[in-house]
Design a protein around this motif. Structure first.
Motif, PDB file in Angstrom:
ATOM      1  N   GLU A 200       0.851  -1.277   0.055  1.00 19.76           N
ATOM      2  CA  GLU A 200      -0.056  -0.002  -0.007  1.00 19.76           C
ATOM      3  C   GLU A 200       0.711   1.049  -0.076  1.00 19.76           C
ATOM      4  OE1 GLU A 200      -3.793   1.873   2.770  1.00 19.76           O
ATOM      5  OE2 GLU A 200      -2.478  -0.209   3.490  1.00 19.76           O
ATOM      6  N   GLY A 201       1.844   1.168   0.763  1.00 18.98           N
ATOM      7  CA  GLY A 201       2.879   2.416   0.970  1.00 18.98           C
ATOM      8  C   GLY A 201       3.233   3.189  -0.472  1.00 18.98           C
ATOM      9  N   LYS A 203       1.724   3.515  -2.886  1.00 14.43           N
ATOM     10  CA  LYS A 203       0.646   4.457  -3.477  1.00 14.43           C
ATOM     11  C   LYS A 203       0.869   5.673  -2.916  1.00 14.43           C
ATOM     12  CE  LYS A 203      -3.081   4.519  -1.200  1.00 14.43           C
ATOM     13  NZ  LYS A 203      -4.349   3.744  -0.599  1.00 14.43           N
ATOM     14  N   TYR A 204       1.292   6.006  -1.663  1.00 12.05           N
ATOM     15  CA  TYR A 204       1.706   7.358  -1.088  1.00 12.05           C
ATOM     16  C   TYR A 204       2.964   7.913  -1.954  1.00 12.05           C
ATOM     17  CZ  TYR A 204      -1.892   5.673   2.013  1.00 12.05           C
ATOM     18  OH  TYR A 204      -3.127   5.210   2.473  1.00 12.05           O
ATOM     19  N   ALA A 207       2.305   9.324  -4.984  1.00  6.62           N
ATOM     20  CA  ALA A 207       1.667  10.554  -5.214  1.00  6.62           C
ATOM     21  C   ALA A 207       2.392  11.890  -4.528  1.00  6.62           C
ATOM     22  CB  ALA A 207       0.415  10.478  -4.126  1.00  6.62           C
ATOM     23  N   ASP A 208       3.264  11.671  -3.657  1.00  2.44           N
ATOM     24  CA  ASP A 208       3.844  12.813  -3.019  1.00  2.44           C
ATOM     25  C   ASP A 208       5.451  12.681  -3.359  1.00  2.44           C
ATOM     26  OD1 ASP A 208       4.894  14.787  -1.653  1.00  2.44           O
ATOM     27  OD2 ASP A 208       3.606  14.609   0.227  1.00  2.44           O
ATOM     28  N   ARG A 228       4.896  12.031   4.177  1.00  2.00           N
ATOM     29  CA  ARG A 228       4.223  12.117   2.917  1.00  2.00           C
ATOM     30  C   ARG A 228       2.641  12.419   3.237  1.00  2.00           C
ATOM     31  NH1 ARG A 228       8.345   9.254   1.102  1.00  2.00           N
ATOM     32  NH2 ARG A 228       9.370   9.885  -0.785  1.00  2.00           N
ATOM     33  N   ALA A 230      -1.014  11.369   3.308  1.00  2.13           N
ATOM     34  CA  ALA A 230      -1.937   9.899   3.164  1.00  2.13           C
ATOM     35  C   ALA A 230      -3.335  10.613   2.710  1.00  2.13           C
ATOM     36  CB  ALA A 230      -1.776   9.194   4.191  1.00  2.13           C
ATOM     37  N   ASP A 231      -3.994  11.304   3.722  1.00  5.23           N
ATOM     38  CA  ASP A 231      -5.144  11.996   3.295  1.00  5.23           C
ATOM     39  C   ASP A 231      -5.266  13.204   4.120  1.00  5.23           C
ATOM     40  OD1 ASP A 231      -6.222  11.175   5.754  1.00  5.23           O
ATOM     41  OD2 ASP A 231      -6.401   9.187   5.262  1.00  5.23           O
ATOM     42  N   TYR A 235      -0.806  11.324   7.932  1.00  9.87           N
ATOM     43  CA  TYR A 235       0.611  11.300   7.090  1.00  9.87           C
ATOM     44  C   TYR A 235       0.894   9.672   6.865  1.00  9.87           C
ATOM     45  CZ  TYR A 235       1.304  16.460   8.101  1.00  9.87           C
ATOM     46  OH  TYR A 235       1.304  17.591   8.055  1.00  9.87           O
ATOM     47  N   TYR A 236       1.510   9.513   5.755  1.00 11.07           N
ATOM     48  CA  TYR A 236       2.389   8.192   5.674  1.00 11.07           C
ATOM     49  C   TYR A 236       4.002   8.612   5.903  1.00 11.07           C
ATOM     50  CZ  TYR A 236       4.817   4.628   2.832  1.00 11.07           C
ATOM     51  OH  TYR A 236       5.528   3.673   2.324  1.00 11.07           O
ATOM     52  N   ILE A 402       1.124   4.613   8.885  1.00 11.29           N
ATOM     53  CA  ILE A 402       0.156   5.723   8.954  1.00 11.29           C
ATOM     54  C   ILE A 402      -0.090   6.517  10.217  1.00 11.29           C
ATOM     55  CG2 ILE A 402      -2.074   6.572   8.187  1.00 11.29           C
ATOM     56  CD1 ILE A 402      -0.990   5.662   5.636  1.00 11.29           C
TER      57      ILE A 402
END
Lengths: 428, 428, 428
Positions: A200-201, A203-204, A207-208, A228, A230-231, A235-236, A402
């Motif tokens: 999953e990581g 993805k983040y 994106a950033d 980064r 996350a939403d 944060y991720y 997260i």
């Protein structure tokens, strides 16, 4: 940016140097156990912190690490005979045991007491995790044995390799501390690494591309957080551990994948060993994972046959593939994560001239690591605790996690950063 | 013979040296245009006057010549990505345009002003005659662009090559100034050179093997006359031009053959580029001439594949052929005019020890050239004119000509020594 | 153990050094006669005591040994033309005879007197025993020609080879003086050597592996006795000669086998020539003996093709065979007596650091030899006799002999240690 004097302090590790004195207070990964695979096998040359040494395994399996040059007339013990519990010089037959005692001196008359006055420099060794570790410091200061998580696992949970890097250890280690370069040097490789598959990581991460960095001191070194979005509320975090004096742990991608780690050990001031370790705390490595590691994938490398020198090296411009670079199959055009790092680090010159750098905010971890090393030099005589030498300093993990944006990462990830034996690790 | 101090002054050209300061006031042949053949092609390493640089052609075809090592952490830009009008470091993505401006710094937070404070050393470049020239001196002192005759011709009237010579530039350039060695080192090669075919001059050259030398200062350097008896009332003159700081023009053989020239440019104090140029002022080079030049004939050389290092080099004793030497097919046994020179010049040691020389009357041009270089050092700050830097200093020709023995060569050959664009040259 | 200053004194032999001054007072084995096999053959580079020289044989067969670099502009005479009784520089044609006179200077005007003022450094040479010897000292101090026994024999009684050793001469020569290492480094080779076949001495050698050493000064150097018990009333002596400055003679095994000898000659401070000689004073060498010597057996070696560098050398760890070492087919695992020595001596570093040694009683000969060399330095100006330079110092033999245990070896072996021309030698 450092002064020339600071750069010298940090990069010089030979006998008599301040940093060399500090490093000699730790257990040092010296060679792979497989290099001296069995009793009475051929001795091998080992160079550490500028000292030329010879390693051997005696008839009873005990490991010796001696000054390479015989006390008698300075011939190399590399040409010696490893036999009957000792290494015998091929020139005049002087023989040493693993502790450096001269146990036979056949060139002198029987009954001579001369051999009792001879002591070959010998460093104590221990075998752990497929590595032979040595301690080159004062006998009364020897620390406890290394308890890094990967060092205590069963053999089938771990894969270890080493490669020769033709640069000072510090610029190599700085690459392990510096999370920022991952987004560039390794940009198109993150998907390929078997350690990253299906997490999953990723993805983040994609994106950033401009993470923010926060760095905190730990008892044993530094914890380095790269944050980064996350939403809206979370944060991720990817959190790297630096354990003094030279260990780094790579933040994992998902708990089903192995973890990774490194040790950056000076051979001399212009060369170092880059040790690379993959491990899984709660399961054996799978055969397909091991096959990939043996083939030089991931953080491991392909070698020039018969050596620990990478096939891609500075003599061949690291086999840079300009077409792959142009087509964005590889950001740098060099194949493999480790060689991407090595190519750039060796390109700085054997000892990077840090008086010419221009450091930014993303270099915070590097700045702090250098500061801690310099501080440790000053504290060496005044305190009893050597950062990173205590077992509890070493029992740490990296993590990817997260966290709510209001929670400081050291707090939110506190438990995930401890390597509790037998527990699973936290990672997304 | 020079003092050690004079020899150091003349041969040291790195940053901060007096001669390096002088040379940085001129346009410098830096690399072949074909080395960076198209927009966004791979960058190439260039070393000039001891400085390690990186050359690239950006997306719009503009040429950049930057300090090789990134301002950030000193990684080499050789491993960089040449893309979207700039060269991007493969380590952390800092990106530079051809002027050395940092135009992107993705490792720092958006909105950071840090990149505006970064300036990578960049030298202006110009492409002319298939060569990329650079200027490494103070911005306000930049001279006019090079106007050597061969630099202004149409592309089809000229052929340019370069070769790596493993010696200081000065002993290489002295070979270009020294007409005397032609009678020895190249004795049995004069017939073979396509530039010499079927010319009247050869007759005189062979009849009188002990020419007399006269040397005069020109505005831009020296004119060097070698005089042979043509008949009772006339001399056959071969007149060489030396244009400061490092250009030489070979006297021609007949107007139907191409002319030849050289540039001797320091890579560092122990290596130089020997540039070799053939050209014809009033016609395109023929295909057979070009084929011979590409094959390494005449003043050009055969290379080790993939390099500009000659196939015959000091590691193989320049492939000396003792049989050819003995049978007088070659005076020195080394093949090719350039490699005959290079073998002897490299054999002097990387920096010739001029305290041990014993110079004769035939060395007058060398003595004067050194004197002019040393004088130019002294005049550098006091005068406005830099010898050889003005276009009129460069628009000169060499010639071979018959003159009455009563006429001084500078007078009799005055017009023949000027490179008037569009005119034919004088040569027998 | 020596002080650093003593070690420097003993190991530095370049121009201007004290030991270099001493060595230049002796005749020096410079090159094999076969390297310049015939009149007007190609010149060859020779380096001795740090000086770069060029050897050639002129049209009349005279031998020249000149400074390698032409007096004119320092080009190497290696590229020169050996023709018509002189060596002509390929650059400007200056030509030298074997005495260094400049006999032609075609670059200068006819009638010029310049060439009479030029003198190329030239060392006198003599050919004897298949070796070209030179004298590099002051003209008025030249000693008599070498009269070592092997140097005066008929050509068919002698075989000579040389090999390049990549270490200082002193640690090489110490191996020739040091009888003690024979029992170890060469332990399993003694039987194999054709010089040892079928001799009584071997019996004693194997029975007593801890010989006692006695060393005495001779007029020309040292006589070194190694004593083993033969029976209750007798000793078996093996007596080695060291003749200053660099000759050693190996004690023989039986009178039917050839003798052996060495010369250890500095190339520069980090390289030396190891000369190896087999000879028989009273008969020609047999074809089978010569075939073995040519094949590199015994004290001779196998070469890298086209060189005098051994096939087994430090770049390939002297082709050490660990299996042979383990199975006691070879004590050190290196093949051949000479390479066993060379491997160990080169492994000490190019210049052995004698401040780190720990010498025992078996090193007495080495200690005395160093002392004599240092003493000779002090005596150089005060006395007329140079040890080892007089013919009577050189006319000595080594021997292996049985003597009553009550008789001092110098006395008992007195006659056996003199090389009386035409007499047989003593050996068991």
């Amino acid at each position: 940016m450092l002064t020339q004097e600071q750069n010298e302090l940090l990069t010089r590790t030979g006998p008599g140097t301040p940093m060399g004195g500090l490093f000699r207070r730790y257990w040092i990964p010296a060679l792979l156990a497989e290099e001296i695979p069995e009793p009475d096998c051929p001795p091998v040359r080992v160079k550490l912190l500028g000292e030329q040494l010879i390693a051997f395994r005696d008839s009873q399996g005990r490991i010796g690490l001696l000054d390479e040059f015989c006390s008698h007339r300075t011939a190399s013990l590399f040409f010696g005979r490893n036999e009957e519990c000792g290494l015998r010089c091929a020139y005049h037959g002087w023989k040493y045991d693993v502790e450096g005692n001269c146990v036979d001196m056949p060139s002198e008359p029987e009954g001579s007491n001369f051999k009792n006055r001879i002591k070959q420099t010998a460093y104590p060794c221990v075998e752990r995790a497929g590595i032979i570790w040595t301690y080159m410091g004062p006998a009364d200061k020897r620390p406890e044995l290394p308890e890094l998580e990967w060092a205590l696992l069963e053999d089938d949970q771990r894969f270890v390799s080493k490669r020769w890097q033709e640069s000072n250890y510090l610029q190599a280690m700085e690459g392990g501390i510096d999370s920022s370069h991952v987004s560039f040097a390794h940009r198109f490789n993150i998907d390929d690494d078997p350690m990253h598959a299906g997490t999953e990581g990723l993805k983040y991460l994609k994106a950033d591309t401009r993470p923010k960095f926060e760095v905190a001191e730990s008892d044993g070194g530094l914890v380095i957080g790269a944050r980064r979005v996350a939403d809206e509320e979370n944060y991720y975090w990817r959190i790297t551990q630096w354990i003094m004096p030279w260990y780094t742990i790579i933040p994992p991608f998902g708990t089903h994948n192995p973890l990774g780690g490194h040790a950056w050990v000076p051979i001399d001031d212009e060369n170092c060993w880059a040790w690379s370790i993959n491990y899984h705390p709660s399961r054996p490595l799978r055969e397909d994972e091991l096959a990939a590691m043996r083939a030089g994938d991931g953080i491991h490398v392909k070698y020039l046959p018969g050596t620990y020198r990478p096939l891609a090296n500075k003599d061949n411009d690291f086999l840079i593939d300009r077409q792959a670079q142009k087509e964005k199959r590889s950001f740098s055009g060099v194949e493999g994560i480790s060689m991407q790092d090595a190519s750039l680090q060796e390109s700085m010159g054997t000892i990077c001239d840090r008086t010419k750098e221009r450091l930014g905010t993303s270099d915070a971890a590097i700045i702090l690591a250098r500061r801690r090393l310099l501080a440790a030099l000053e504290e060496l005589d005044s305190t009893d605790v050597l950062p990173g030498a205590e077992p509890e300093h070493q029992r740490v993990r990296s993590t990817s996690i997260i966290l709510p944006s209001t929670v400081p990462f050291q707090e939110g990830a506190k438990e995930a950063l401890i390597a509790e034996p037998g527990t699973d690790f936290v990672s997304i």
